[in-house]
Design a protein around this motif. Structure first.
Motif, mmCIF file in Angstrom:
data_model
loop_
_atom_site.group_PDB
_atom_site.id
_atom_site.type_symbol
_atom_site.label_atom_id
_atom_site.label_comp_id
_atom_site.label_asym_id
_atom_site.label_seq_id
_atom_site.Cartn_x
_atom_site.Cartn_y
_atom_site.Cartn_z
ATOM 1 N N ARG A 141 50.846 -7.015 68.005
ATOM 2 C CA ARG A 141 49.895 -7.769 68.848
ATOM 3 C C ARG A 141 49.307 -6.876 69.935
ATOM 4 N NH1 ARG A 141 48.945 -13.383 68.529
ATOM 5 N NH2 ARG A 141 50.395 -14.283 67.061
ATOM 6 N N ILE A 142 50.172 -6.074 70.564
ATOM 7 C CA ILE A 142 49.704 -5.160 71.609
ATOM 8 C C ILE A 142 48.711 -4.169 71.010
ATOM 9 C CG2 ILE A 142 50.408 -3.263 73.133
ATOM 10 C CD1 ILE A 142 53.069 -4.872 73.556
ATOM 11 N N ALA A 185 46.860 -4.370 68.287
ATOM 12 C CA ALA A 185 45.596 -5.019 67.899
ATOM 13 C C ALA A 185 44.719 -5.302 69.122
ATOM 14 C CB ALA A 185 45.883 -6.317 67.135
ATOM 15 N N ALA A 186 45.326 -5.788 70.201
ATOM 16 C CA ALA A 186 44.565 -6.081 71.416
ATOM 17 C C ALA A 186 44.007 -4.802 72.033
ATOM 18 C CB ALA A 186 45.450 -6.821 72.423
ATOM 19 N N LEU A 187 44.789 -3.727 72.043
ATOM 20 C CA LEU A 187 44.321 -2.456 72.602
ATOM 21 C C LEU A 187 43.184 -1.877 71.769
ATOM 22 C CD1 LEU A 187 47.721 -0.813 73.564
ATOM 23 C CD2 LEU A 187 45.953 -1.637 75.145
ATOM 24 N N ARG A 188 43.309 -1.947 70.454
ATOM 25 C CA ARG A 188 42.246 -1.426 69.586
ATOM 26 C C ARG A 188 40.957 -2.238 69.776
ATOM 27 N NH1 ARG A 188 44.020 2.284 65.779
ATOM 28 N NH2 ARG A 188 46.294 2.425 65.603
ATOM 29 N N ARG A 189 41.107 -3.548 69.851
ATOM 30 C CA ARG A 189 39.943 -4.440 69.990
ATOM 31 C C ARG A 189 39.269 -4.269 71.357
ATOM 32 N NH1 ARG A 189 42.543 -9.175 69.910
ATOM 33 N NH2 ARG A 189 42.577 -9.166 72.170
ATOM 34 N N VAL A 247 45.393 -5.043 79.522
ATOM 35 C CA VAL A 247 45.495 -5.706 78.219
ATOM 36 C C VAL A 247 46.963 -5.788 77.803
ATOM 37 C CG1 VAL A 247 44.953 -5.462 75.748
ATOM 38 C CG2 VAL A 247 43.168 -5.076 77.465
ATOM 39 N N HIS A 248 47.669 -4.687 77.935
ATOM 40 C CA HIS A 248 49.099 -4.624 77.591
ATOM 41 C C HIS A 248 49.874 -5.668 78.397
ATOM 42 C CE1 HIS A 248 53.208 -2.970 77.869
ATOM 43 N NE2 HIS A 248 52.983 -2.508 76.658
ATOM 44 N N ALA A 249 49.632 -5.712 79.699
ATOM 45 C CA ALA A 249 50.344 -6.656 80.565
ATOM 46 C C ALA A 249 50.077 -8.094 80.146
ATOM 47 C CB ALA A 249 49.941 -6.436 82.021
ATOM 48 N N GLU A 303 52.238 -12.990 77.866
ATOM 49 C CA GLU A 303 52.073 -14.146 76.992
ATOM 50 C C GLU A 303 53.191 -14.291 75.949
ATOM 51 O OE1 GLU A 303 48.763 -16.126 73.948
ATOM 52 O OE2 GLU A 303 48.263 -14.316 75.074
ATOM 53 N N PHE A 304 53.629 -13.169 75.368
ATOM 54 C CA PHE A 304 54.554 -13.265 74.238
ATOM 55 C C PHE A 304 55.969 -12.766 74.499
ATOM 56 C CE2 PHE A 304 50.318 -13.147 72.308
ATOM 57 C CZ PHE A 304 50.374 -14.328 71.573
#
Length: 163
Positions: free
Chosen positions: A37-38, A40-44, A126-128, A133-134
């Motif tokens: 998840r981390i 994917a969010a960082l890439r996006r 983004v990481h934070a 959240e998860f």
């Protein structure tokens, strides 16, 4: 398929379904899913991978510190060639630069660029968000505190065993 169970089939099934195997598998699955998840969010949102963020964390942790590629490989548990390829990609993206070591011309030091620090700040947010959240929010505060305390104890035991 014959009707006779293989020797040790029942014992193997029992071992495969043990609480220790289940619990450790849950830890690994949870950590892997969180890391995915981390990443994917960082890439996006930032155009970098989670591993690139780990490099930037290491480089930004102590401003002015000299960090060699070898230290990065050790800190991130990557191979030397894997680290070289990663730094090549990050250098190509303008996130880091290699500079010669003043003490040893054979050693390349790695430092973040201004763009690297800017990207790091965005990526850290983004990481934070994903971690909150998860990893944090699903647990009660006391449970979270116990979990992080237990993980620290596990890490300590593993470090001591490696010495």
């Amino acid at each position: 398929m014959n009707d006779m169970p293989e020797p040790h089939a029942e014992a193997a099934a029992h071992a495969a379904n043990s609480g220790l195997v289940r619990d450790f598998g849950l830890l690994i699955k949870s950590a892997t899913r969180l890391e995915q998840r981390i990443d994917a969010a960082l890439r996006r949102d930032c155009g970098i991978s989670h591993t690139m963020l780990e490099v930037l964390i290491r480089l930004c942790r102590r401003p002015g510190e000299e960090v060699s590629q070898r230290q990065l490989a050790d800190d991130l548990t990557l191979t030397s060639s894997g680290t070289t390829r990663l730094i090549d990609r990050m250098e190509g993206a303008g996130l880091v630069r290699r500079v010669p070591s003043p003490e040893d011309r054979r050693v390349a030091l790695v430092e973040p660029t201004t763009e690297g620090r800017t990207t790091f700040l965005r990526a850290a947010a983004v990481h934070a968000h994903v971690v909150e959240e998860f990893f944090v929010r699903p647990l009660a505060a006391d449970d979270y505190s116990r979990l992080t305390g237990a993980l620290s104890e596990i890490d300590k035991a593993l470090r001591e065993a490696a010495d």
